[in-house]
Design a protein around this motif. Sequence first.
Motif, short mmCIF file in Angstrom:
data_model
loop_
_atom_site.label_atom_id
_atom_site.label_comp_id
_atom_site.label_asym_id
_atom_site.label_seq_id
_atom_site.Cartn_x
_atom_site.Cartn_y
_atom_site.Cartn_z
N THR A 122 92.52 129.40 32.37
CA THR A 122 93.23 130.47 33.09
C THR A 122 93.23 130.32 34.61
N ALA A 123 92.52 129.34 35.17
CA ALA A 123 92.53 129.15 36.62
C ALA A 123 93.64 128.18 36.99
N VAL A 124 94.41 128.51 38.02
CA VAL A 124 95.50 127.67 38.46
C VAL A 124 94.95 126.35 39.00
N VAL A 125 95.56 125.23 38.58
CA VAL A 125 95.17 123.91 39.07
C VAL A 125 96.03 123.56 40.27
N GLU A 126 95.39 123.31 41.40
CA GLU A 126 96.13 122.95 42.60
C GLU A 126 96.80 121.59 42.39
N GLY A 127 98.02 121.46 42.92
CA GLY A 127 98.75 120.21 42.74
C GLY A 127 99.37 120.09 41.37
N GLY A 128 99.44 121.20 40.63
CA GLY A 128 99.94 121.16 39.27
C GLY A 128 101.44 121.33 39.15
N GLU A 129 102.18 121.23 40.23
CA GLU A 129 103.64 121.28 40.19
C GLU A 129 104.17 119.94 40.69
N PHE A 130 104.88 119.23 39.84
CA PHE A 130 105.40 117.93 40.24
C PHE A 130 106.55 117.54 39.32
N ALA A 131 107.27 116.52 39.74
CA ALA A 131 108.41 116.03 38.97
C ALA A 131 108.25 114.55 38.72
N LEU A 132 108.76 114.09 37.59
CA LEU A 132 108.82 112.67 37.27
C LEU A 132 110.30 112.30 37.15
N TRP A 133 110.78 111.56 38.16
CA TRP A 133 112.21 111.18 38.20
C TRP A 133 112.46 109.82 37.58
N SER A 134 111.41 109.13 37.19
CA SER A 134 111.55 107.84 36.54
C SER A 134 110.37 107.66 35.60
N ASN A 135 110.48 106.69 34.68
CA ASN A 135 109.38 106.44 33.76
C ASN A 135 108.11 106.13 34.52
N GLY A 136 107.01 106.70 34.10
CA GLY A 136 105.73 106.49 34.76
C GLY A 136 104.82 107.66 34.49
N ARG A 137 103.71 107.68 35.20
CA ARG A 137 102.72 108.72 34.93
C ARG A 137 102.27 109.38 36.22
N VAL A 138 101.84 110.62 36.08
CA VAL A 138 101.22 111.36 37.17
C VAL A 138 99.91 111.92 36.65
N SER A 139 98.86 111.74 37.42
CA SER A 139 97.54 112.25 37.04
C SER A 139 97.12 113.34 38.02
N ILE A 140 96.51 114.40 37.47
CA ILE A 140 96.00 115.46 38.31
C ILE A 140 94.54 115.68 37.97
N SER A 141 93.77 116.06 38.98
CA SER A 141 92.35 116.32 38.77
C SER A 141 92.15 117.82 38.58
N THR A 142 91.38 118.17 37.56
CA THR A 142 91.13 119.58 37.29
C THR A 142 89.63 119.80 37.17
N ALA A 143 89.19 121.04 37.18
CA ALA A 143 87.77 121.36 37.07
C ALA A 143 87.63 122.68 36.32
N GLN A 144 86.41 123.01 35.95
CA GLN A 144 86.17 124.29 35.31
C GLN A 144 86.60 125.42 36.24
N ALA A 145 87.00 126.53 35.66
CA ALA A 145 87.40 127.68 36.48
C ALA A 145 86.29 128.03 37.46
N GLY A 146 86.69 128.22 38.71
CA GLY A 146 85.71 128.59 39.72
C GLY A 146 85.15 127.42 40.48
N ILE A 147 85.42 126.17 40.03
CA ILE A 147 84.94 125.00 40.74
C ILE A 147 86.09 124.42 41.53
N ASP A 148 85.85 124.07 42.79
CA ASP A 148 86.93 123.59 43.63
C ASP A 148 87.55 122.33 43.04
N LEU A 149 88.86 122.18 43.23
CA LEU A 149 89.56 120.99 42.80
C LEU A 149 89.07 119.80 43.62
#
Length: 613
Positions: free
Chosen positions: A585-612
Amino acid sequence: MRELVQWDDDPARLRALAEAAGVKLNLFIGADTTLASQIEKIEGLADLVSAVEGPNEVRWWGVRHEGLTGAAAARELQRDLYQAVKASPLLHDKPVIQLSTGEADYYAELGDLTTWADYANPHTYFPSGAPAPGSDAWGGLPHVLHRVVEAQQITQGKPAIATEAGYSSAPLHPQGVSPEVQAKYNQRLLLESWETAGVKRTFLYELFDQGPDPSGSSYELNFGQFFADGRPKPAAEALHNLTTLLRDDGPAAATFTPVALDYRLLGLPETGEDMLLQRSDGAYLLVLWNDAQSWDDAANRMSDVPAVPVTIDLSRTFGTVRVYDTLVGTTAAKTYTGIEDFTVLVPDHAIVIELSGTAVPEAGRTPAAITLGDGGDELVLRVTQDAWQGDAQYTIAVNGVQIGGTLTAAALRGSGVSDSVTVRGDWGPGAHEATITFLNDRWGGTPDTDRNLYVEGISYNAAVVEGGEFGLWSNGKVSTGFMSGPAREPAVITLGDGGDALVLRVTQDAWQGDAQYTIAVNGVQIGGTLTAAALRGSGVSDSVTVRGHWGPGAHEATITFLNDRWGGTPDTDRNLYVEGVSYNTAVVEGGEFALWSNGRVSISTAQAGIDLL
């Protein structure tokens, strides 16, 4: 227009300049004043801002931020900039361009910064005056494309905006060229960046020379398109001519769908390049140039590059054909009427060939107007053919049921007209499928001895059907989907099991099929291949919940886009978008992005209440 915001102490001056020139601003930040003060200046110009860019060429200019220096400071500053822009009520919808390095080897020290930018940022300069892509290549790639691939090391899966590129008109410097060759090379650089490397926007460095240089030996002083005293250089004149000829001010310029044109180029050299565009008024613009070496480095003079005769064999007859030389002006050098093939001389700079006017149909050919079935829904197909030794024959089925009998095409492809086939029925809400089956293909061994069937476009209840343009070059069938009734429902998907929940909101641009993707957590794929349903801009999104037992600490989620497709325009593009991510339920910072070509995007997440991290 690109400008360094930290040096501008008078935003009102910048606003007045942009409004007077009718341009938008690409503002990049510096590292010598606080980020907060620079964001405040950018917010004051928000209505004029097209994008916000990270610090410039950090390998050479250096970065200091929050007590850090070097690559660590550059990483943190780019991250803080992205977060500040996306958190700003005035700037949150502005794209953020990645920082630039100034040195390819520095990418490894910076690491992956994909999460903190919407665009990669190559700076495309050329050693020893080499053209783009021309004679110099790295890793088997043309130099301009190589620079894009390099920049995408730290901005994976993102398109590119080149915020600096160009040539210095300092002929006595080892990396300079003459002003005349600068004009040719700058044109070719812009065309190659768009056509070969897919760069969305390229900024030429720079507008004015930094100062007078009678000797022609200063590399840095001579990058301008104008001399320091404001006189236009040949580069400015050539760029003005090219953009004037390619400009489209029609009311449908941003919304119309271009139509393909078949043509052959006979005699184009190995270094020759071509690019086809279409205006909203229907006219085609064929740009040709010879990407030859136009500057002799050893002799410090312009090379003698003879223009090459190239025959253009069109698939149809055009009423008017005009040929423009962009180094000469915007008045046609030659004009032809009612021709289908002709010969032009292709030089080492861009020429523009405008193809317009009503084509001449074959005598006696009247396009067919056919109506099949009955009902309140209406599927309309525009059909043409290559009618070698007889007309093409075909059938149409909807949802597997043939409507009517065998149909015979009349209109010829390239004639400027098409058969209109209206299929009526009551198909109800939801997804449906139309199938066109070509029955009597024939081929005599050459393009001129070939019978083919073409569907030039499909509409359903007056709405254009995506993927409704295709050709059938042999007997067989092509199916295309269309929707009836309300927009599709968003998907609700749950993968895995466990007490932790990673929730993604997903949308797509679904040109010629839905976007497909996978999701992995900590390198382990969860579930199989997923298919997006919700369309971007529809107001809804797919909800994908990934469950697991991942424990405390930071984790990594990776989204991989599998089936990109692009037809050359923003309206013919398949893309995948992640509109937001939450973890427990905690919003992940950097969790809005687009993929305009084949490939991957990785985001780092943490438990709620722990800084990204």
